[in-house]
Design an enzyme around this catalytic site. Structure first.
Site: not given
Ligand code: NAG
Ligand code: NAG
Ligand code: NAG
Ligand code: NAG
Length: 577
Positions: A144, A210, A543
């Site tokens: 990520d 994220h 996600s």
């Protein structure tokens, strides 16, 4: 043996190269683009000779020793056999005909697919059985945007040293100066040094947020009193809070995520000794031989590692699901039984509610209300659309201290975008934004703000037109219960064209308005001038669903360490709640 074959190829092709291709100049080098040359499985200890083999293969098409060295960017070879080189299309095509080469594909950019959720799934803390000893031996590899190790979700108090099988590394850098016994590994990948622009440079630290959010959803430790400015307060934790995290940064704030970096991360993660891989990234559907996630996950599966992927956020139309390989677990996003309501009241006493994450409580009883249209300073013949509160179309004198109503921009889902920021820059007191399409996603606003459905917006407009002194006040967001689960609007839908007989997505998990750790290195609302600090934030996307399913898979593995990736996936898919 392999090497001899290559040398033979070399001799054969050298003559062709000499006759067919003119000398390559420096200028032409810029035109060459990175291609991934995929050659299947790397044998045991192959990486020792991989670089030399790859060099020799490349030599067969570029015909010059030093040129080949210059053009080769990276050799895979720990588990995946292949390499990356800058090539012209005709060179790539020629390489693809090499006997040892399975596929050659251009490097592509891939997208990020952007807690109560665990209670909702029946993982009520202290009420579900856990196998903590085995769980703490499980290592989840997260590909990520990196991680913010200083988040309280990654506190390693009470954790022993990394499991003995761990062979990975902690590559430190700016803002990631250590690993610990929770985040046991950190690496970053950006093979294209030449075109690398990311401001923050060589570090696995997470400036986007994220990766931190996702990692804490999988394996964050319990943190009590977690909330976003008091919204969604409670205890935040991951699904397998005793498991370890290894972070592989493949996505960069400015450079995005690229196929060649992802493949390198898979190659490393597999040999570092991870048990599970979670990938909340995906692009358009590609044939498996040119899909880096499909290739990486395939080699992971061969070593008993299940890869869990997000299904993509381009729903609800058909054929929008991504990550289609049968050996990955593809995860759709669903709602949980909590929604965020931002109530506002108009001067005539009407109340209505919109959806947003508004952390501000009003400091006055009521504020003057205006609209983008009324606040317009666009002169005749001027450009811009004040009704949707476009930047540069409203006068500060007409906005200051007021709540502004912005109409929905016709073509888009919401308003014109960033209305809260625009109104804030003109010293407005709040903003109510009309949406063209209903949404289930809540966004953080930089000033008091609420997004309202189309009809509610029209009522506000009617009210504004009906009075000389329109007024309104926006209250802090509150949570309420709602029926769940239902599949989130944005979640990628099947069917799919790459292997139509395989149904995708495989499973769905919470992905709507999920509270999890915020990286201290990101801005809460992406606006540099928003200096508010909070340890948790709320995001939506497949996600966010992917790490829930990855953690559920790790949970199953903690009771059945010998189950294959397919057995774990099957157990999850065939068990209803
Ligand atoms: C990130 O690193 C920079 C440079 O080392 C430092 O100035 C800054 O304070 C760090 N940020 C945080 C949040 O630790
Ligand atoms: C959240 O905060 C509210 C208001 O302070 C309180 O009533 C509620 O019990 C809290 N909920 C949790 C789960 O802590
Ligand atoms: C309208 O106001 C904005 C912001 O206050 C300003 O940037 C712009 O120049 C103004 N336009 C006109 C035509 O006065
Ligand atoms: C309010 O007035 C404006 C300007 O005349 C107009 O464009 C708008 O449609 C009116 N709103 C409603 C709901 O009629």
């Amino acid at each position: 043996m392999v090497r001899n074959l290559r040398l033979w190829m070399l001799v054969l092709c050298f003559c062709l190269a000499n006759s067919a291709f003119k000398a390559v100049t420096e200028d032409e080098n810029d035109e060459r683009k990175p291609y991934i040359v995929y050659m299947g499985d790397a044998g045991e200890n192959y990486h020792v000779e991989a670089a030399e083999d790859h060099h020799n293969i490349l030599l067969t098409v570029v015909g010059d020793e030093s040129k080949a060295r210059e053009l080769k960017m990276y050799s895979y070879g720990k588990n995946i056999n292949g390499f990356v080189a800058r090539l012209f299309p005709h060179e790539a095509e020629k390489l693809s005909r090499d006997e040892g080469v399975i596929s050659v594909f251009k490097n592509t950019q891939i997208q990020l697919h952007t807690t109560r959720s665990w209670d909702f799934l029946g993982f009520v803390e202290s009420k579900y059985k856990r196998n903590v000893a085995v769980e703490s031996d499980i290592i989840v590899g997260v590909l990520d945007t990196g991680i913010d190790i200083e988040s309280p979700s990654f506190d390693d108090k009470g954790f022993g040293p990394p499991p003995a099988k761990w062979k990975g590394k902690c590559v430190t850098g700016k803002n990631l100066t250590r690993c610990n016994n929770k985040v046991i590994g950190a690496k970053y990948f950006h093979l294209d040094q030449q075109n690398f622009v990311d401001d923050h440079g060589d570090t696995a630290a997470d400036y986007e947020g994220h990766g931190t959010h996702i990692s804490s959803t999988i394996a964050g430790v319990s943190v009590s009193d977690a909330s976003l400015f008091g919204i969604a307060n409670g205890t935040a934790r991951g699904g397998v809070p005793s498991a370890r995290i290894a972070t592989y940064k493949v996505c960069w704030e400015l450079d995005g995520c690229s196929a060649m970096d992802m493949l390198a991360a898979f190659d490393d993660a597999i040999s570092d000794g991870v048990d599970m891989i979670s990938v909340s990234i995906g692009g358009s559907s590609l044939p498996f031989f040119s899909d880096p996630i499909a290739i990486g996950a395939f080699h992971a599966m061969k070593r008993g590692i299940l890869t869990t992927c997000s299904a993509g956020n381009t729903g609800p139309e058909l054929f929008t699901v991504s990550n289609l390989a049968p050996w990955v677990m593809t995860v759709a996003a669903n709602s949980i039984d909590r929604k965020f309501q931002t109530v506002f009241k108009l001067g005539d006493g009407q109340t209505a509610s919109g959806i947003s994450l508004n952390g501000f409580s009003p400091t006055k009883k009521i504020y003057p209300l205006t609209s983008g249209l009324l606040a317009s300073n666009v002169t005749a013949g001027g450009y811009g659309e004040p009704s949707v509160c476009e930047a540069g179309t409203m006068g500060e004198d007409k906005v200051m201290g007021k709540v502004v109503y912005c109409e929905a921009a016709p073509e888009e889902g919401g308003g014109s975008g960033g209305e809260d920021h625009i109104v804030r820059s003109l010293k407005g007191a709040g903003v109510i934004i009309q949406l063209q399409e209903p949404t289930d996603m809540a966004f953080v606003t930089v000033i008091p703000g609420s997004y309202v459905f189309f009809e509610d917006g029209t009522k506000i407009s009617e009210y504004i037109n009906s009075t000389k002194n329109p007024q309104a006040v926006i209250f802090k967001t509150q949570t309420s219960k709602m029926l769940a689960p239902s599949v989130a609007t944005f979640s990628g839908r099947g069917p799919q064209r790459i292997s139509p007989s395989i149904l995708k997505p495989d499973i769905s998990a919470p992905g709507l308005n999920i509270l999890a750790a915020l990286s201290r290195l990101e801005s809460l609302t992406d606006y540099p001038d928003d200096k508010r600090q909070t340890l948790f934030s709320i995001r939506s996307g497949t996600s966010m669903a992917c790490p829930h399913a990855a953690a559920a898979a790790a949970y199953v593995k903690s009771f059945h360490p010998d189950w294959s990736p397919a057995a774990i996936k099957s157990a999850l898919m065939t068990t209803g709640k």
